[in-house]
Design an enzyme around this catalytic site. Structure first.
Site, PDB file in Angstrom:
ATOM      1  N   SER A 100       0.814  -1.218   0.000  1.00 51.81           N
ATOM      2  CA  SER A 100       0.000   0.000   0.000  1.00 51.81           C
ATOM      3  C   SER A 100       0.849   1.269   0.000  1.00 51.81           C
ATOM      4  O   SER A 100       1.580   1.531  -0.941  1.00 51.81           O
ATOM      5  CB  SER A 100      -0.957  -0.036   1.202  1.00 51.81           C
ATOM      6  N   ASP A 239      -2.078   6.748  -3.490  1.00 48.21           N
ATOM      7  CA  ASP A 239      -0.940   6.071  -2.881  1.00 48.21           C
ATOM      8  C   ASP A 239      -0.478   4.962  -3.820  1.00 48.21           C
ATOM      9  O   ASP A 239      -1.001   4.796  -4.925  1.00 48.21           O
ATOM     10  CB  ASP A 239      -1.284   5.539  -1.485  1.00 48.21           C
ATOM     11  N   ASP A 241      -0.778   1.787  -4.131  1.00 47.56           N
ATOM     12  CA  ASP A 241      -1.652   0.750  -4.695  1.00 47.56           C
ATOM     13  C   ASP A 241      -3.006   1.296  -5.121  1.00 47.56           C
ATOM     14  O   ASP A 241      -3.898   0.544  -5.515  1.00 47.56           O
ATOM     15  CB  ASP A 241      -1.819  -0.424  -3.724  1.00 47.56           C
TER      16      ASP A 241
END
Length: 441
Positions: A100, A239, A241
């Site tokens: 992430s 971000d 992902d």
């Protein structure tokens, strides 16, 4: 039995257990074995742009194949795209290799069900139980088959565009998009430009190690600077992902997840679209947002931190909108998971229909100053029975009264205790947070 699943899947530093190739091999087998209990199973696997994704993609693929599960490889794709494509390709589950918003040294994995939802606690418990058993491959004639899916990117782009009301006009809008050198690098520009906006893209050249580095939703300084330099109408930051969203107004001011959820909630309420007149947030949701929602008669439901918990409360209360200040926004009438691109489109639709600037809508809610201090720990801390800490909390809460609050919790993904304080006065907020953090240290 070891517990591998945290707030958002399994995550950690590459090369340190459990983020190793041999663990991912067995994890693929364990998940595949659980999925196969109900018959022949298939999965799709996507990843973000960090270099270790190649390693873990291969390991997971081998694990699934050894459990007799067919594998469809999607390549670099945003996490929410996997939630959508799991359903599109009629897979039994979706797999995302990503850490992430963390830097490239970390990696991890999350799973989606056939319906595009995060796995529940029962499913995770079954997988962890399977991990304690010996890894035994199926017979040669039952080994799964692997293929690389064609056109997953195009399918996802068209899906994102379909969630936007085309009567809302984006032409003439100048937008800067920060892709965090992550999984939206080859997708975001096409979505927004094909809907008519004038796009400038930054941080869309991933090299395997620059994901989330001084950019994206976790560090918006570069985006804020470019928005001001180019005199853009607004900026959008994802971000690594692609499941988080932060925005920047034309003045270069950050607009965070709480503010974005409030903007959408108020507009949807006025359009009679806000099902049950409910918004779901978390324990971290700013007091300013809670008060602003109350001011327009929208009910606020508090969930535990993490988009999986937000989703659970949304389903429980029949809500279609929820989110976190960190940038997760879930629009359940549009998709099944937090999706940065789709969330940004909902905000842009509100701007276009109201003919307001992002700055104007941002200032309809007044945030309370919030200080968050992460205190590193060497071992697990028993917060409930930490006598000195609990005494300090009582003192701070008494001083803050109704105009502030304290939240202390252990991170679900890192060895940290998160100390959060909100209050009307910024100086009091900072001093209170430091007092609590010093007590923990």
């Amino acid at each position: 039995m070891a517990s591998y699943f945290g707030t958002d899947g399994i995550r950690g530093e590459v090369g340190i257990e459990p983020i190793t190739a041999d663990f991912f091999l067995k994890l693929g087998w364990a998940v595949g074995s659980v999925l196969s209990e109900k018959g022949k199973a298939s999965v799709v696997i996507g990843k973000d742009t960090r270099v270790s994704g190649y390693l873990f993609e291969s390991a997971l693929e081998a694990g699934f194949l050894s459990a007799g599960v067919d594998v469809g490889l999607l390549g670099p794709m945003p996490t929410p795209a996997i939630a959508y494509l799991t359903q599109t390709y009629n897979a039994t589950a979706g797999v995302v290799i990503s850490a992430s918003h963390n830097h490239f040294q970390d990696n991890g994995v999350k799973f989606f069900s056939a319906k595009g939802l995060k796995l529940n606690d029962d499913d995770q418990a079954k997988i962890e139980q399977k991990l304690t058993e010996p890894m035994i491959s199926v017979s040669s004639d039952q080994i799964g088959k692997a293929r690389r899916h064609e056109q997953p990117r195009g399918r996802y782009i068209e899906f994102c565009k379909s969630t936007f009301d085309r009567s809302a006009e984006l032409s003439g809008l100048n937008i800067v998009i920060d892709c965090a050198n992550g999984a939206t690098y080859h997708i975001a520009e096409k979505v927004f430009s094909e809907l008519g906006a004038n796009i400038t893209v930054i941080n869309n050249s991933p090299d395997g190690v620059n994901i989330n580095k001084d950019c994206g939703a976790t560090d918006t300084q570069h985006l804020q600077q470019v928005v001001l330099e180019t005199k853009a109408d607004l900026g959008i930051a994802f971000d690594g992902d692609g499941d988080r969203l932060m925005m920047v107004d034309h003045n270069g001011e950050l607009v965070d997840g709480d503010e974005l959820v409030f903007i959408v909630a108020k507009a949807w309420q006025q359009q009679d679209r806000l099902t049950n007149n409910i918004v779901v947030g978390t324990k971290m949701t700013n007091l300013g947002m809670r008060h602003a929602l109350k001011g327009v008669d929208i009910k606020f439901i508090e969930a535990d931190v993490g988009d999986r918990h937000v989703m659970e409360e949304m389903k429980k209360h029949g809500a279609i909108l929820g989110g976190e200040g960190s940038g997760h926004m879930i629009c359940l009438d549009k998709t099944t998971s937090g999706d940065g691109i789709i969330s940004a489109l909902q905000v842009l639709e509100v701007l276009a229909k109201s003919q307001s600037s992002l700055s104007q809508l941002k200032h309809e809610m007044v945030k309370y100053p919030q200080v968050l201090i992460n205190v590193k720990t060497q071992e697990k801390v028993d917060l409930a029975n930490h006598q000195l800490l609990n005494q300090t909390i009582k003192t701070v809460e008494s001083d803050l009264g109704d105009e502030g609050r304290v939240l202390i919790r252990a991170s679900g993904t890192e060895p940290l205790i998160r100390v959060m304080v909100e209050a009307k006065d910024a100086q009091v907020t900072q001093q209170s947070a430091e007092k609590l953090a010093d007590t923990l240290r």
